[in-house]
Write a protein that holds these residues in place. Structure first.
Motif, PDB file in Angstrom:
ATOM      1  N   MET A   1       0.720  -1.205  -0.260  1.00  0.00           N
ATOM      2  CA  MET A   1       0.074   0.140   0.234  1.00  0.00           C
ATOM      3  C   MET A   1       0.788   1.288  -0.089  1.00  0.00           C
ATOM      4  SD  MET A   1      -3.216  -0.780   2.544  1.00  0.00           S
ATOM      5  CE  MET A   1      -4.460  -1.739   1.993  1.00  0.00           C
ATOM      6  N   ILE A   2       2.107   1.013   0.224  1.00  0.00           N
ATOM      7  CA  ILE A   2       3.041   2.400   0.079  1.00  0.00           C
ATOM      8  C   ILE A   2       3.747   2.401  -1.169  1.00  0.00           C
ATOM      9  CG2 ILE A   2       3.305   2.357   2.383  1.00  0.00           C
ATOM     10  CD1 ILE A   2       6.002   0.961   2.262  1.00  0.00           C
ATOM     11  N   GLY A   3       3.784   1.525  -2.127  1.00  0.00           N
ATOM     12  CA  GLY A   3       4.421   1.536  -3.235  1.00  0.00           C
ATOM     13  C   GLY A   3       5.913   0.717  -3.048  1.00  0.00           C
ATOM     14  N   HIS A   4       6.692   0.764  -4.034  1.00  0.00           N
ATOM     15  CA  HIS A   4       7.950  -0.045  -3.964  1.00  0.00           C
ATOM     16  C   HIS A   4       9.260   0.836  -3.575  1.00  0.00           C
ATOM     17  CE1 HIS A   4      11.101  -2.869  -4.473  1.00  0.00           C
ATOM     18  NE2 HIS A   4      10.177  -3.964  -5.006  1.00  0.00           N
ATOM     19  N   ALA A   5       9.864   0.489  -2.572  1.00  0.00           N
ATOM     20  CA  ALA A   5      10.783   1.467  -1.976  1.00  0.00           C
ATOM     21  C   ALA A   5      12.179   0.594  -2.457  1.00  0.00           C
ATOM     22  CB  ALA A   5      10.714   1.490  -0.448  1.00  0.00           C
ATOM     23  N   LEU A   6      12.118   0.029  -3.328  1.00  0.00           N
ATOM     24  CA  LEU A   6      13.558  -0.431  -4.004  1.00  0.00           C
ATOM     25  C   LEU A   6      14.288  -1.192  -2.795  1.00  0.00           C
ATOM     26  CD1 LEU A   6      14.489   1.850  -6.627  1.00  0.00           C
ATOM     27  CD2 LEU A   6      13.286  -0.297  -6.962  1.00  0.00           C
ATOM     28  N   GLY A   7      15.534  -0.660  -2.359  1.00  0.00           N
ATOM     29  CA  GLY A   7      16.094  -1.261  -1.272  1.00  0.00           C
ATOM     30  C   GLY A   7      15.821  -1.106  -0.023  1.00  0.00           C
ATOM     31  N   ALA A   8      14.777  -0.520   0.304  1.00  0.00           N
ATOM     32  CA  ALA A   8      14.328  -0.173   1.579  1.00  0.00           C
ATOM     33  C   ALA A   8      13.021  -1.031   1.851  1.00  0.00           C
ATOM     34  CB  ALA A   8      14.011   1.424   1.778  1.00  0.00           C
ATOM     35  N   ALA A   9      12.421  -1.746   0.725  1.00  0.00           N
ATOM     36  CA  ALA A   9      11.320  -2.464   0.922  1.00  0.00           C
ATOM     37  C   ALA A   9      11.450  -3.482   1.814  1.00  0.00           C
ATOM     38  CB  ALA A   9      10.976  -2.955  -0.443  1.00  0.00           C
ATOM     39  N   LEU A  57       5.462 -13.250   9.627  1.00  0.00           N
ATOM     40  CA  LEU A  57       6.687 -13.750   8.493  1.00  0.00           C
ATOM     41  C   LEU A  57       6.774 -12.708   7.491  1.00  0.00           C
ATOM     42  CD1 LEU A  57       8.484 -16.284   7.680  1.00  0.00           C
ATOM     43  CD2 LEU A  57       6.794 -16.888   6.112  1.00  0.00           C
ATOM     44  N   SER A  58       8.068 -11.933   7.422  1.00  0.00           N
ATOM     45  CA  SER A  58       8.433 -10.997   6.343  1.00  0.00           C
ATOM     46  C   SER A  58       9.002 -11.823   5.323  1.00  0.00           C
ATOM     47  CB  SER A  58       9.072  -9.849   7.292  1.00  0.00           C
ATOM     48  OG  SER A  58       9.452  -9.048   6.096  1.00  0.00           O
ATOM     49  N   SER A  59       8.746 -11.633   4.102  1.00  0.00           N
ATOM     50  CA  SER A  59       9.727 -12.629   2.952  1.00  0.00           C
ATOM     51  C   SER A  59      10.038 -11.635   2.024  1.00  0.00           C
ATOM     52  CB  SER A  59       9.027 -13.778   2.541  1.00  0.00           C
ATOM     53  OG  SER A  59       7.674 -13.411   2.294  1.00  0.00           O
ATOM     54  N   SER A  60      11.186 -11.250   1.659  1.00  0.00           N
ATOM     55  CA  SER A  60      11.664 -10.312   0.583  1.00  0.00           C
ATOM     56  C   SER A  60      12.358 -10.904  -0.272  1.00  0.00           C
ATOM     57  CB  SER A  60      12.376  -9.096   1.326  1.00  0.00           C
ATOM     58  OG  SER A  60      11.552  -8.597   2.405  1.00  0.00           O
TER      59      SER A  60
END
Length: 75
Positions: A1-9, A57-60
């Protein structure tokens, strides 16, 4: 819901996971328009739902196979 923050995502997603656990809520997904076919998935839409679990769970998955999975739990 915040968009893609690239390296900070990944860091943002991990922070949202911890906040959701602390607030004991499951945040809604964005842009969900309905189930496809006979599938009956439990999807949180519109507004947060009270959480019944004590783990998140946070998967990136990033560019160049930069992947990480973090499991957060509460007492």
């Amino acid at each position: 819901m915040i968009g893609h923050a690239l390296g900070a995502a990944g860091a943002i997603q991990a922070a949202y996971t911890v906040l959701a656990l602390r607030r004991r809520t499951v945040p809604p997904v964005a842009n969900f328009e309905g189930q496809d076919g006979d599938h009956e998935l439990d999807i949180v839409v519109g507004r947060p739902r009270p959480a019944t679990k004590n783990a998140g769970l946070s998967s990136s998955f990033g560019f160049g196979v930069q992947n990480a999975v973090l499991l957060f739990t509460t007492d």
